[in-house]
Design an enzyme around this catalytic site. Structure first.
Site, PDB file in Angstrom:
ATOM      1  N   GLU A   1      -3.129   5.833  -9.097  1.00 33.47           N
ATOM      2  CA  GLU A   1      -3.427   4.488  -8.578  1.00 33.47           C
ATOM      3  C   GLU A   1      -4.794   4.100  -9.106  1.00 33.47           C
ATOM      4  OE1 GLU A   1      -3.875   1.682  -4.583  1.00 33.47           O
ATOM      5  OE2 GLU A   1      -3.765   3.853  -4.315  1.00 33.47           O
TER       6      GLU A   1
ATOM      7  N   TYR B   1      -5.190  -2.828   2.331  1.00 40.21           N
ATOM      8  CA  TYR B   1      -5.254  -4.279   2.164  1.00 40.21           C
ATOM      9  C   TYR B   1      -3.931  -4.938   2.528  1.00 40.21           C
ATOM     10  CZ  TYR B   1      -9.932  -4.781   0.202  1.00 40.21           C
ATOM     11  OH  TYR B   1     -11.289  -4.820   0.055  1.00 40.21           O
ATOM     12  N   GLU B   2      -2.845  -4.273   2.214  1.00 46.60           N
ATOM     13  CA  GLU B   2      -1.513  -4.827   2.514  1.00 46.60           C
ATOM     14  C   GLU B   2      -1.324  -4.977   4.022  1.00 46.60           C
ATOM     15  OE1 GLU B   2       1.456  -2.636   0.493  1.00 46.60           O
ATOM     16  OE2 GLU B   2       3.137  -3.781   1.303  1.00 46.60           O
TER      17      GLU B   2
ATOM     18  N   THR C   1      -0.578  -0.352   1.736  1.00 45.68           N
ATOM     19  CA  THR C   1      -1.978   0.003   1.469  1.00 45.68           C
ATOM     20  C   THR C   1      -2.835  -0.575   2.606  1.00 45.68           C
ATOM     21  OG1 THR C   1      -2.774  -1.982   0.321  1.00 45.68           O
ATOM     22  CG2 THR C   1      -1.406  -0.460  -0.965  1.00 45.68           C
TER      23      THR C   1
ATOM     24  N   LYS D   1     -12.644 -16.592 -11.395  1.00 46.75           N
ATOM     25  CA  LYS D   1     -13.189 -17.465 -12.449  1.00 46.75           C
ATOM     26  C   LYS D   1     -12.563 -17.127 -13.801  1.00 46.75           C
ATOM     27  CE  LYS D   1     -17.564 -18.239 -10.216  1.00 46.75           C
ATOM     28  NZ  LYS D   1     -18.859 -17.679  -9.926  1.00 46.75           N
TER      29      LYS D   1
ATOM     30  N   ASP E   1      -1.479  -9.920  -2.492  1.00 49.01           N
ATOM     31  CA  ASP E   1      -1.141 -11.110  -1.690  1.00 49.01           C
ATOM     32  C   ASP E   1      -1.721 -12.357  -2.356  1.00 49.01           C
ATOM     33  OD1 ASP E   1      -3.869 -10.547  -1.132  1.00 49.01           O
ATOM     34  OD2 ASP E   1      -3.735 -11.853   0.618  1.00 49.01           O
TER      35      ASP E   1
ATOM     36  N   ASP F   1      -8.873  -6.549  -7.480  1.00 45.11           N
ATOM     37  CA  ASP F   1      -9.813  -7.664  -7.321  1.00 45.11           C
ATOM     38  C   ASP F   1      -9.330  -8.850  -8.163  1.00 45.11           C
ATOM     39  OD1 ASP F   1     -11.428  -6.026  -5.726  1.00 45.11           O
ATOM     40  OD2 ASP F   1     -12.399  -5.172  -7.475  1.00 45.11           O
TER      41      ASP F   1
END
Ligand code: SAM
Length: 211
Positions: free
Chosen positions: A43, A193-194, A191, A121, A153, A117
């Site tokens: 990962e 974040y998930e 995860t 920009k 997401d 991440d």
């Protein structure tokens, strides 16, 4: 991922038996590190590592390596691993851009990118882990029939990745913009974040890519 210096992080990482201290030294022989001939899955940008640790628990016949570039974050993963040791997982503090110097051609069987991440920009597009530049790095280490799995997401990043990945000569084999309500949800491991973003009601996107 919030970044701050944590005192002692460098020392704890340098002393940990779960961190590959000189990864280049294992190039082409990572299976020796695990002491078996099992396939290796990595990962890239693992954060606190929960996803990979759960995979390692569920699949003892697979070897896992978590790649994270920040010591403060890697330390959190190490602390979590200490709570329940596993024989089939190692970590590395490394930037993804250096992976082709660490793994030999075809040494990796699968690559996971989770909630990378977004770098919104335009001028930072090359830093996105699904950019053609990074896809060319993964191309150098992934087995011929290996796959890359990407979850996020962030719809903008996802839609952009559906274009950037083929630009590097890869094919999108499958994708969904609502993983948790799709037929790709089978066996899904969440995860950190998930969990956080799906609890907020954000749909999770996933794609599987291969060459
Ligand atoms: N994968 C975890 C999850 O889904 O919970 C963490 C997601 S977090 C938003 C992204 C992680 O990727 C951060 O810990 C960051 O430090 C790491 N990262 C970003 N760019 C990286 C790079 N070029 N090489 C290695 N790690 C990177």
């Amino acid at each position: 991922m919030r970044l701050r210096h944590i005192r002692g992080a460098e020392e704890a990482i340098a002393e940990s038996p779960y961190v590959v201290q000189e990864p280049e030294a294992y190039r082409g022989r990572f299976q020796e590190l695990f002491g078996n001939g099992n396939p290796i899955r990595i990962e890239v940008g693992m954060g606190k590592g929960r996803f990979l640790m759960e995979h390692a628990r569920q699949n003892p016949a697979v070897n896992y390596i978590g790649i994270e570039r920040y010591s403060s974050v890697l330390l959190r993963a190490l602390q979590k691993l200490e709570e329940g040791k596993l024989p089939n997982i190692y970590f590395m503090r490394t930037d993804a851009k250096d992976l082709a110097g660490i793994f030999a051609p075809e040494e990796v069987e699968r690559i996971y990118l989770n909630f990378s991440d977004p770098w919104p920009k335009d001028r930072h597009a090359k830093r996105r882990l699904t950019s053609p530049e990074f896809m060319r790095v993964y191309d150098q280490i992934l087995a011929k029939d290996g796959v890359l799995e990407f979850k996020t997401d962030n719809r903008e990043l996802f839609v952009w990745s559906l274009m950037s990945i083929p630009q590097a000569g890869w094919q999108i084999r499958a994708y969904t913009e609502d993983l948790h309500h799709s037929d790709m949800a089978d066996g899904n491991v969440m995860t950190e974040y998930e969990e956080k973003f799906s609890a907020m009601g954000n749909p999770i996107c996933k794609l599987v890519a291969a060459r």
